[in-house]
Enzyme design. Structure first.
Site, PDB file in Angstrom:
ATOM      1  N   ARG A  29       0.852  -1.199   0.000  1.00 52.31           N
ATOM      2  CA  ARG A  29       0.000   0.000   0.000  1.00 52.31           C
ATOM      3  C   ARG A  29       0.887   1.247   0.000  1.00 52.31           C
ATOM      4  O   ARG A  29       2.000   1.235   0.515  1.00 52.31           O
ATOM      5  CB  ARG A  29      -0.916   0.024   1.223  1.00 52.31           C
ATOM      6  CG  ARG A  29      -2.090  -0.950   1.133  1.00 52.31           C
ATOM      7  CD  ARG A  29      -2.995  -0.868   2.345  1.00 52.31           C
ATOM      8  NE  ARG A  29      -2.318  -1.309   3.543  1.00 52.31           N
ATOM      9  CZ  ARG A  29      -1.782  -0.509   4.456  1.00 52.31           C
ATOM     10  NH1 ARG A  29      -1.857   0.814   4.336  1.00 52.31           N
ATOM     11  NH2 ARG A  29      -1.173  -1.014   5.508  1.00 52.31           N
ATOM     12  N   TYR A  43      -1.077  -3.653  -7.096  1.00 52.36           N
ATOM     13  CA  TYR A  43      -0.872  -4.364  -5.827  1.00 52.36           C
ATOM     14  C   TYR A  43      -2.157  -4.410  -4.984  1.00 52.36           C
ATOM     15  O   TYR A  43      -2.837  -3.384  -4.817  1.00 52.36           O
ATOM     16  CB  TYR A  43       0.259  -3.713  -4.989  1.00 52.36           C
ATOM     17  CG  TYR A  43       0.202  -4.239  -3.568  1.00 52.36           C
ATOM     18  CD1 TYR A  43       0.676  -5.518  -3.274  1.00 52.36           C
ATOM     19  CD2 TYR A  43      -0.441  -3.521  -2.562  1.00 52.36           C
ATOM     20  CE1 TYR A  43       0.532  -6.047  -2.016  1.00 52.36           C
ATOM     21  CE2 TYR A  43      -0.587  -4.052  -1.282  1.00 52.36           C
ATOM     22  CZ  TYR A  43      -0.097  -5.310  -1.014  1.00 52.36           C
ATOM     23  OH  TYR A  43      -0.263  -5.844   0.232  1.00 52.36           O
ATOM     24  N   LYS A  83      -9.492  -2.461   1.742  1.00 55.86           N
ATOM     25  CA  LYS A  83      -9.206  -1.291   2.582  1.00 55.86           C
ATOM     26  C   LYS A  83      -9.976  -0.059   2.101  1.00 55.86           C
ATOM     27  O   LYS A  83     -10.452   0.734   2.913  1.00 55.86           O
ATOM     28  CB  LYS A  83      -7.699  -1.022   2.624  1.00 55.86           C
ATOM     29  CG  LYS A  83      -6.909  -2.171   3.272  1.00 55.86           C
ATOM     30  CD  LYS A  83      -7.401  -2.392   4.654  1.00 55.86           C
ATOM     31  CE  LYS A  83      -6.976  -3.625   5.385  1.00 55.86           C
ATOM     32  NZ  LYS A  83      -5.674  -4.154   5.390  1.00 55.86           N
ATOM     33  N   HIS A 124     -10.452  -2.361  11.475  1.00 54.70           N
ATOM     34  CA  HIS A 124      -9.357  -3.222  11.003  1.00 54.70           C
ATOM     35  C   HIS A 124      -9.147  -4.338  12.034  1.00 54.70           C
ATOM     36  O   HIS A 124      -8.156  -4.363  12.753  1.00 54.70           O
ATOM     37  CB  HIS A 124      -8.093  -2.364  10.846  1.00 54.70           C
ATOM     38  CG  HIS A 124      -6.977  -3.008  10.081  1.00 54.70           C
ATOM     39  ND1 HIS A 124      -5.672  -2.555  10.155  1.00 54.70           N
ATOM     40  CD2 HIS A 124      -6.952  -4.055   9.211  1.00 54.70           C
ATOM     41  CE1 HIS A 124      -4.902  -3.297   9.372  1.00 54.70           C
ATOM     42  NE2 HIS A 124      -5.641  -4.216   8.792  1.00 54.70           N
ATOM     43  N   SER A 161      -1.231  -3.529  10.298  1.00 54.73           N
ATOM     44  CA  SER A 161      -0.883  -4.430   9.207  1.00 54.73           C
ATOM     45  C   SER A 161       0.370  -5.234   9.556  1.00 54.73           C
ATOM     46  O   SER A 161       1.339  -4.684  10.087  1.00 54.73           O
ATOM     47  CB  SER A 161      -0.640  -3.619   7.936  1.00 54.73           C
ATOM     48  OG  SER A 161      -1.793  -2.879   7.623  1.00 54.73           O
ATOM     49  N   CYS A 176       0.849  -7.418  11.836  1.00 53.47           N
ATOM     50  CA  CYS A 176       1.112  -7.548  13.278  1.00 53.47           C
ATOM     51  C   CYS A 176       0.364  -8.710  13.913  1.00 53.47           C
ATOM     52  O   CYS A 176       0.203  -8.762  15.138  1.00 53.47           O
ATOM     53  CB  CYS A 176       0.779  -6.246  13.994  1.00 53.47           C
ATOM     54  SG  CYS A 176       1.941  -4.931  13.603  1.00 53.47           S
ATOM     55  N   ASP A 180      -9.235  -9.771   9.018  1.00 57.04           N
ATOM     56  CA  ASP A 180      -8.704  -8.428   8.702  1.00 57.04           C
ATOM     57  C   ASP A 180      -9.694  -7.297   8.970  1.00 57.04           C
ATOM     58  O   ASP A 180      -9.281  -6.236   9.411  1.00 57.04           O
ATOM     59  CB  ASP A 180      -8.256  -8.388   7.235  1.00 57.04           C
ATOM     60  CG  ASP A 180      -7.318  -7.229   6.928  1.00 57.04           C
ATOM     61  OD1 ASP A 180      -6.315  -7.066   7.656  1.00 57.04           O
ATOM     62  OD2 ASP A 180      -7.585  -6.478   5.974  1.00 57.04           O
ATOM     63  N   ARG A 183       2.097 -12.233  -0.591  1.00 59.44           N
ATOM     64  CA  ARG A 183       0.776 -12.564  -0.019  1.00 59.44           C
ATOM     65  C   ARG A 183       0.157 -13.767  -0.708  1.00 59.44           C
ATOM     66  O   ARG A 183       0.525 -14.129  -1.831  1.00 59.44           O
ATOM     67  CB  ARG A 183      -0.164 -11.361  -0.206  1.00 59.44           C
ATOM     68  CG  ARG A 183       0.343 -10.096   0.497  1.00 59.44           C
ATOM     69  CD  ARG A 183      -0.578  -9.630   1.556  1.00 59.44           C
ATOM     70  NE  ARG A 183       0.002  -8.623   2.419  1.00 59.44           N
ATOM     71  CZ  ARG A 183      -0.531  -8.290   3.599  1.00 59.44           C
ATOM     72  NH1 ARG A 183      -1.615  -8.877   4.039  1.00 59.44           N
ATOM     73  NH2 ARG A 183       0.047  -7.370   4.344  1.00 59.44           N
TER      74      ARG A 183
HETATM   75  P1  GTP Z   1      -2.277  -7.731   7.439  1.00 58.10           P
HETATM   76  O1  GTP Z   1      -2.779  -8.775   6.503  1.00 58.10           O
HETATM   77  O2  GTP Z   1      -1.191  -6.884   6.817  1.00 58.10           O
HETATM   78  O3  GTP Z   1      -3.347  -6.878   8.016  1.00 58.10           O
HETATM   79  O4  GTP Z   1      -1.440  -8.490   8.610  1.00 58.10           O
HETATM   80  P2  GTP Z   1      -1.915  -9.354   9.893  1.00 58.10           P
HETATM   81  O5  GTP Z   1      -2.210  -8.439  11.027  1.00 58.10           O
HETATM   82  O6  GTP Z   1      -2.966 -10.313   9.503  1.00 58.10           O
HETATM   83  O7  GTP Z   1      -0.546 -10.100  10.272  1.00 58.10           O
HETATM   84  P3  GTP Z   1      -0.161 -11.656  10.147  1.00 58.10           P
HETATM   85  O8  GTP Z   1      -1.000 -12.531  11.011  1.00 58.10           O
HETATM   86  O9  GTP Z   1      -0.103 -12.000   8.704  1.00 58.10           O
HETATM   87  O10 GTP Z   1       1.311 -11.641  10.759  1.00 58.10           O
HETATM   88  C1  GTP Z   1       2.343 -10.850  10.231  1.00 58.10           C
HETATM   89  C2  GTP Z   1       3.677 -11.288  10.739  1.00 58.10           C
HETATM   90  O11 GTP Z   1       3.690 -11.314  12.173  1.00 58.10           O
HETATM   91  C3  GTP Z   1       4.078 -12.686  10.287  1.00 58.10           C
HETATM   92  O12 GTP Z   1       5.414 -12.649   9.870  1.00 58.10           O
HETATM   93  C4  GTP Z   1       3.936 -13.543  11.512  1.00 58.10           C
HETATM   94  O13 GTP Z   1       4.831 -14.595  11.524  1.00 58.10           O
HETATM   95  C5  GTP Z   1       4.179 -12.556  12.651  1.00 58.10           C
HETATM   96  N1  GTP Z   1       3.410 -12.934  13.872  1.00 58.10           N
HETATM   97  C6  GTP Z   1       2.086 -13.182  13.943  1.00 58.10           C
HETATM   98  N2  GTP Z   1       1.703 -13.540  15.199  1.00 58.10           N
HETATM   99  C7  GTP Z   1       2.831 -13.503  15.950  1.00 58.10           C
HETATM  100  C8  GTP Z   1       3.095 -13.762  17.330  1.00 58.10           C
HETATM  101  O14 GTP Z   1       2.211 -14.096  18.132  1.00 58.10           O
HETATM  102  N3  GTP Z   1       4.386 -13.610  17.751  1.00 58.10           N
HETATM  103  C9  GTP Z   1       5.369 -13.236  16.886  1.00 58.10           C
HETATM  104  N4  GTP Z   1       6.602 -13.101  17.376  1.00 58.10           N
HETATM  105  N5  GTP Z   1       5.167 -12.989  15.571  1.00 58.10           N
HETATM  106  C10 GTP Z   1       3.915 -13.110  15.105  1.00 58.10           C
HETATM  107  C1  SPV Z   2      -2.867  -4.552   5.277  1.00 55.88           C
HETATM  108  O1  SPV Z   2      -1.901  -3.928   4.815  1.00 55.88           O
HETATM  109  O2  SPV Z   2      -3.390  -4.263   6.394  1.00 55.88           O
HETATM  110  C2  SPV Z   2      -3.434  -5.687   4.527  1.00 55.88           C
HETATM  111  C3  SPV Z   2      -2.958  -5.926   3.178  1.00 55.88           C
HETATM  112  O3  SPV Z   2      -4.308  -6.360   5.023  1.00 55.88           O
HETATM  113  S1  SPV Z   2      -3.635  -4.823   2.012  1.00 55.88           S
HETATM  114  O4  SPV Z   2      -4.782  -5.444   1.395  1.00 55.88           O
HETATM  115  O5  SPV Z   2      -2.604  -4.543   1.048  1.00 55.88           O
HETATM  116  O6  SPV Z   2      -4.069  -3.611   2.688  1.00 55.88           O
HETATM  117 MN    MN Z   3      -4.817  -5.621   7.134  1.00 56.25          MN
END
Ligand code: GTP
Ligand code: SPV
Ligand code: MN
Length: 588
Positions: free
Chosen positions: A69, A197, A206, A226, A248, A250, A277, A370
């Protein structure tokens, strides 16, 4: 496909502007999808993967300048700048329309324009909202078919109504200098140009489900957030639902699909994913807050996803999935990314499309690579996923990536304090957005880049909603990302986060005690079960440290909050200013 006059006259206008060679309506059928897949394969836009190992799966590579983004090119164009506030980029709508019209003029000559009628939510839900996206990208069409409900049933549900969100997307030249992601909330319109993207071009996500929807939610008295939504099933069969807002990359997808640790699994605990999400929340007839996931699939972060961290996500991607910017393993025509396993392929192509040498230290997959996968293929998808009424929410959890400061978990004193906690969120930036990674920034409610109006008014909306929810969820904050002196994460995270969620639900049920601190209610360390975590280095002492509150760090944090409130300006609600003052008083 439709006789809807509002749709047809809008389409006519856009066709004149874009001047495509051909116009194709997307009907949601598998036949049409399959034909589009074939066409995109023939032009190299997508690559067909090993259909025995990965049925229905394809690989796509974006341009190398187009991998995340772009927050600095994202605009909220309301009539007045004040409506968009000091945090959003704003531009006068007339000026922006002119700029976009110049970019869009004849941009589809020699190309096909696809018309995608889609619904955010089950069309039968009172939450449902309809959009129509026009795009010249088959990749976008194929992703939207996974991420949203698409086709004839949506057009039928729209009927003669003019109440739909218009989305325009043109790939154009993928020129960064002329890339724009623009929202006109008062015109129900989203315009995207010069990107291919995900978050910039899948306009239901979003752009609609957060930025436009948050604007509508403010007007209509609901929330667009979110947030992931998950259900925790107790051994007695009772299921309690939690929403959690993390910035994002996290951990939302990971938490939403977590596998209970052995000691809980054998007792019969289960976790069900409703969404990973985005949540739309409304007050139900019972006075509780009810949530739906408006999406139909997951656009998840690939790196770090593996059989140990998130087997449910991995299994979800085993069929009907589009992988973007991951490694292409030529050995067996499959895919790979950092953190999938310890065996990077030796005969492979990296996300840039070059031959990849896994021993030279370069990353094969982009950190924001992704997968786009269907929610129904998730092994732990909740049976309520498609329920038009949604699920009742017991707790709202905020959280971010904080190396220090925030403890593992704490509970807010009440609703308004919880809104303060959300407004005060901060997190290290990630690869999900273009720009520096690992810099701590304020990210209120994980919505910094997604609020479609004035941030101060958004906070005021949270405060106002608190008065309208007779049985509000309790509000908590978590941090899975505290690090030790070596910079290593202390808490094992992932499945073990269930231990923290169970403390949260214990607080909601009133079955577990807490200790009052300046920041909120903290757990007694004994009340978080750490049985089985010896090998992860978690002892009672370490847990106590994870729950510790360093007043000096929190004083600094309060300064950061004040600075951000000042930046938001005079729309910052007085309630939050007084929450901040009360917090400072408790710290002294
Ligand atoms: P968006 O799709 O961007 O909104 O991201 P999200 O909030 O869904 O994050 P996602 O669950 O994909 O995790 C992103 C990164 O954080 C990955 O590399 C995971 O491995 C890492 N991660 C997720 N949960 C944990 C956790 O409990 N501990 C740690 N250390 N890392 C984590
Ligand atoms: C984020 O960035 O929080 C996502 C991926 O979930 S995107 O669809 O690119 O916003
Ligand atoms: Mn997101």
């Amino acid at each position: 496909m439709t006789q809807n006059k509002a749709v047809l006259s809008w389409l006519d206008e856009q066709i004149k502007l874009f001047n495509p060679d051909k116009v194709v309506w997307i009907d949601g059928s598998n036949e049409q999808r399959d034909a589009l897949r074939e066409e995109a394969c023939s032009t190299g836009e997508i690559i067909k993967l090993n259909q025995e190992k990965l049925p229905g799966c394809y690989l796509h590579r974006t341009a190398k300048n187009d991998v995340a983004r772009v927050e600095n090119r994202t605009f909220i164009c309301t009539e007045t700048q004040e409506e968009a506030g000091n945090i959003n980029n704003w531009c006068d709508p007339k000026e922006m329309h002119e700029k976009l019209n110049n970019l869009y003029k004849d941009c589809m000559v020699g190309r096909t324009m696809y018309v995608i009628p889609y619904s955010m939510c089950n069309v039968d839900s009172p939450f449902a909202k309809i959009g129509i996206e026009l795009t010249d990208s088959i990749y976008v069409v194929l992703n939207m078919l996974i991420m949203t409900r698409v086709g004839k049933k949506v057009i039928d549900a729209l009927g003669d109504s003019a109440d739909f969100v218009k989305g325009l997307h043109a790939r154009k030249d993928i020129d960064e200098e002329n890339r724009y992601i623009v929202h006109f909330p008062q015109e129900n319109l989203i315009c995207s140009v010069n990107s291919g993207y995900g978050g910039n071009v899948l306009l239901g996500k979003k752009c609609f489900a957060l930025r436009i929807a948050s604007y509508l939610a403010h007007k209509e008295g609901w929330f667009a957030e979110h947030m992931l939504i998950l259900g925790i099933e107790y051994p007695n069969g009772e299921i309690h639902y939690i929403c959690a807002a993390f910035p994002s990359a996290c951990g939302k997808t990971n938490l939403a699909m977590l596998i209970p640790p052995e000691i809980y699994a054998k007792q019969g605990y289960k976790v069900w994913c409703v969404g990973d999400d985005i949540a739309w929340l409304r007050v139900g007839p019972d006075g509780r807050l009810w949530a739906v996931n408006p999406e139909n699939g997951f656009f998840g972060v690939a790196p770090g996803t593996n059989l140990k961290s998130n087997p449910n996500a991995l299994h979800t991607t085993e069929r009907e999935t589009i992988f973007t910017n991951v490694v292409h393993n030529l050995e067996n025509n499959t895919i790979w990314w950092e953190g999938l396993d310890k065996n990077p392929p030796t005969n492979a192509i990296d996300w840039l499309g070059n031959k990849w040498d896994c021993t030279d230290g370069s990353k094969g997959a982009h950190p924001n690579s992704r997968f786009t996968a269907m929610a129904v293929n998730c092994p732990c998808i909740s049976k309520e996923f498609d329920n038009p009424a949604g699920v009742p929410i017991d707790a709202i959890v905020f959280g971010g990536r904080r190396a220090k400061t925030a403890p593992l978990v704490y509970q807010s004193f009440d609703w308004n304090h919880g809104v303060y906690v959300g407004s005060a969120m901060a997190s290290e930036t990630t690869a999900a957005a273009a720009g520096a990674v690992g810099v701590v920034r304020r990210d209120p409610m994980a919505m910094l880049p997604f609020v479609g109006y004035n941030m101060g008014d958004y906070w005021a909306h949270w405060i106002e909603m608190g008065k309208k929810i007779p049985n509000p969820p309790k509000i908590f904050n978590v941090n899975w990302f505290r690090t030790n002196n070596e910079g290593k994460f202390v808490w094992p995270g992932f499945g073990d986060n269930l231990r923290v969620l169970l403390w949260i639900l214990g607080r909601v049920a009133g079955t577990v005690d807490a200790v009052e601190s300046p920041i909120g209610f903290l757990p007694k360390a004994e009340d978080i079960n750490i049985e089985g975590l010896e090998n992860d280095g978690i002892t009672l002492e370490v847990l106590k440290d994870l729950l510790s509150v360093d007043k000096d760090l929190w004083k600094e944090d309060a300064d950061g909050v004040e600075e951000f409130y000042n930046k938001v300006g005079d729309h910052t609600p007085a309630e939050l200013r007084s929450q901040l003052a009360a917090f400072r008083a408790r710290l002294n």
